[in-house]
Design a protein around this motif. Structure first.
Motif, short mmCIF file in Angstrom:
data_model
loop_
_atom_site.label_atom_id
_atom_site.label_comp_id
_atom_site.label_asym_id
_atom_site.label_seq_id
_atom_site.Cartn_x
_atom_site.Cartn_y
_atom_site.Cartn_z
N THR A 152 0.76 -1.14 -0.24
CA THR A 152 -0.24 -0.16 -0.12
C THR A 152 0.80 1.39 0.11
OG1 THR A 152 -0.20 0.26 2.48
CG2 THR A 152 -1.73 -1.24 1.46
N ALA A 153 0.34 2.34 -0.54
CA ALA A 153 1.08 3.74 -0.77
C ALA A 153 1.25 4.33 0.69
CB ALA A 153 0.26 4.46 -1.47
N ARG A 154 0.23 3.79 1.85
CA ARG A 154 0.30 4.30 3.04
C ARG A 154 1.45 3.85 3.71
NH1 ARG A 154 -4.68 2.53 6.89
NH2 ARG A 154 -3.47 0.48 6.37
N TYR A 155 1.78 2.66 3.72
CA TYR A 155 2.72 2.03 4.56
C TYR A 155 3.74 2.74 4.14
CZ TYR A 155 6.38 -1.73 5.54
OH TYR A 155 7.31 -2.14 6.45
N TRP A 156 4.49 2.84 2.92
CA TRP A 156 5.51 3.66 2.39
C TRP A 156 5.67 5.10 2.79
CZ3 TRP A 156 9.63 0.50 1.32
CH2 TRP A 156 9.64 -0.74 0.95
N ALA A 157 4.48 5.61 2.69
CA ALA A 157 4.46 7.18 3.17
C ALA A 157 4.63 7.19 4.66
CB ALA A 157 3.06 7.66 2.64
N LEU A 172 7.51 -3.90 -4.66
CA LEU A 172 7.13 -2.90 -5.52
C LEU A 172 8.23 -2.43 -6.13
CD1 LEU A 172 4.49 -1.09 -3.49
CD2 LEU A 172 3.92 -2.93 -5.13
N VAL A 209 7.65 3.72 -6.14
CA VAL A 209 7.30 3.92 -4.87
C VAL A 209 8.08 5.62 -4.32
CG1 VAL A 209 8.07 3.41 -2.29
CG2 VAL A 209 7.37 1.66 -4.13
N ARG A 255 5.73 8.13 -5.57
CA ARG A 255 4.53 8.48 -4.72
C ARG A 255 5.17 9.20 -3.37
NH1 ARG A 255 1.20 9.77 -2.21
NH2 ARG A 255 -0.74 8.86 -1.64
N LEU A 256 6.32 8.86 -3.06
CA LEU A 256 6.55 9.70 -1.72
C LEU A 256 7.16 11.11 -1.89
CD1 LEU A 256 8.99 6.86 0.07
CD2 LEU A 256 6.62 7.10 0.18
#
Length: 398
Positions: A38-43, A75, A80, A83-84
């Motif tokens: 998920t994007a939330r995890y990496w963010a 990913l 990634v 996205r960050l």
């Protein structure tokens, strides 16, 4: 403490790898394996690293699933990082890409786009892919006759190819002059064709004409970083990198590794700015003495072995880690790239325990001051190499 390249204190980066660098990290009580894609995890990880005022994060990538015991898959690191970019404002973003099987043109525009998206915070770690299994994904390369078993080529050949790939990428970043975009609506001229240049690179591994389709990045050249643990890798770093990561196992080993880097720079005839040298360290941090060692031992038991990496492993408190970092820094290092054993546990150990301890000692920044990753590392913004009027142009575009 005065840093080797200006400013006060040491430089700190973290290497983000899935749910952590221990192969059983996903089984830790506070790990988040269900959120990994998920994007939330990496963010959350990137914002936590930025909360700790770290210089940059690196994002691992590979062409095969992780070793047995880890959550399989991952990913794309460049995506990634992209996205960050909009959810962070200061920390450097350094994705890993394969250069053995990926065309340098595609890498160049991906990292350049990241530099635009992050307003000058992009870096890049080119990674060599030696295995026959990885080559099987592409079907374009077979093992050379002189290759060691299970590998497609020797370390020397793969690193020489990687150095050429970096050179192509760097030339493509320079193929647009900084003022190539005119954007003059009244005359209908968007680009000045005379400020776009062929790179005309010809070598044993690549023939690339250029130019790029992406304008010159905000930093001119995003920061290139290389992991080096062998003579061919030292040569690769000396030829094409801005930052090198080393894997020493002691203070004496740190000094010896830094000496090998400097010798490789001299042998390569490197001019300009010297390599910034970071030492890698796999870390497990807890508040109580002995607790981190117990936690790692429990993960080792779950995995049946533990980390197979040659990187030195630290288990202890933040104060003990601060002691080690300050002692090692005097061996000629610029800073450290810390590999959290378990995410997010050991990342917060770095940001909420180690960083405040270093700040109390006057050894680490208390605020971000520079706006680009190059500036934070004490690197100047380089001039483009194709700005001379005599340089060959594309002869087209408008």
């Amino acid at each position: 403490m005065t840093g080797l390249y200006g400013g006060t204190g040491l430089h700190l980066a973290v290497a983000l790898e899935g749910v952590g660098w221990h192969p059983a990290a996903w089984r830790a009580p506070d790990a988040r394996p269900a959120d990994l894609f998920t994007a939330r995890y990496w963010a959350d990880l990137a914002r936590e690293a930025e909360r700790g005022l770290l210089d940059f994060v690196t994002i691992e990538d590979a062409l095969t699933p992780r070793p047995s015991g880890r959550l399989q898959g991952g990913l794309d690191a460049v995506l990634v990082a992209a996205r960050l970019a909009p959810v962070t404002g200061h920390i450097g973003l350094v994705p890993t890409t394969d250069v053995t099987h990926t065309e340098p043109f595609h890498v160049s525009i991906g990292v350049a786009s990241l530099d635009f998206a992050s307003y000058g915070r992009a870096g890049w770690r080119p990674r060599v892919s030696a295995g026959v299994r990885e080559a099987g994904h592409f079907g374009r390369r077979r093992a050379s006759a002189a290759a060691p078993p299970g590998r497609i080529a020797s370390d020397a050949d793969l690193n020489a190819e990687a150095a050429d790939a970096v050179e192509v990428v760097r030339r493509l970043w320079d193929s647009w002059q900084d003022d190539a975009e005119i954007r003059d609506a009244s005359t209908g001229r968007f680009l000045d064709r005379d400020r776009l240049h062929y790179i005309d690179f010809e070598g044993p591994y690549f023939d690339v004409r250029g130019p790029s389709i992406t304008p010159r990045p905000p930093q001119g050249q995003p920061v290139v970083t290389v992991l080096a643990d062998s003579p061919p890798a030292y040569e690769f770093a000396a030829r094409g990198a801005d930052v090198v990561y080393l894997t020493p196992d002691s203070r004496a080993g740190t000094g010896a590794a830094v000496s090998r880097v400097r010798a490789a720079e001299a042998a390569a005839g490197r001019g300009g700015e010297p390599l910034r040298v970071f030492a890698d360290l796999l870390v497990f941090i807890d508040d109580r003495p002995g607790a981190a060692a117990v936690r790692k031992a429990r993960l080792d038991e779950l995995d049946g072995a533990g980390p197979a990496s040659a990187v030195e492993v630290f288990t202890g408190t933040a104060a003990e880690l601060a002691d080690l970092l300050e002692e090692r820094l005097d061996a000629g290092l610029t800073g450290f790239r810390l590999r959290p054993g378990v995410l997010p546990h050991d990342l917060t150990g770095i940001t909420r325990r180690l960083v405040p301890e270093l700040q109390r000692r006057g050894a680490f920044r208390t605020a971000y001051r520079e706006t680009t990753l190059r500036a934070r590392l004490g690197l100047s913004r380089p001039e483009g190499r194709y700005s001379a009027p005599a340089a060959a142009t594309t002869g087209g575009g408008s």
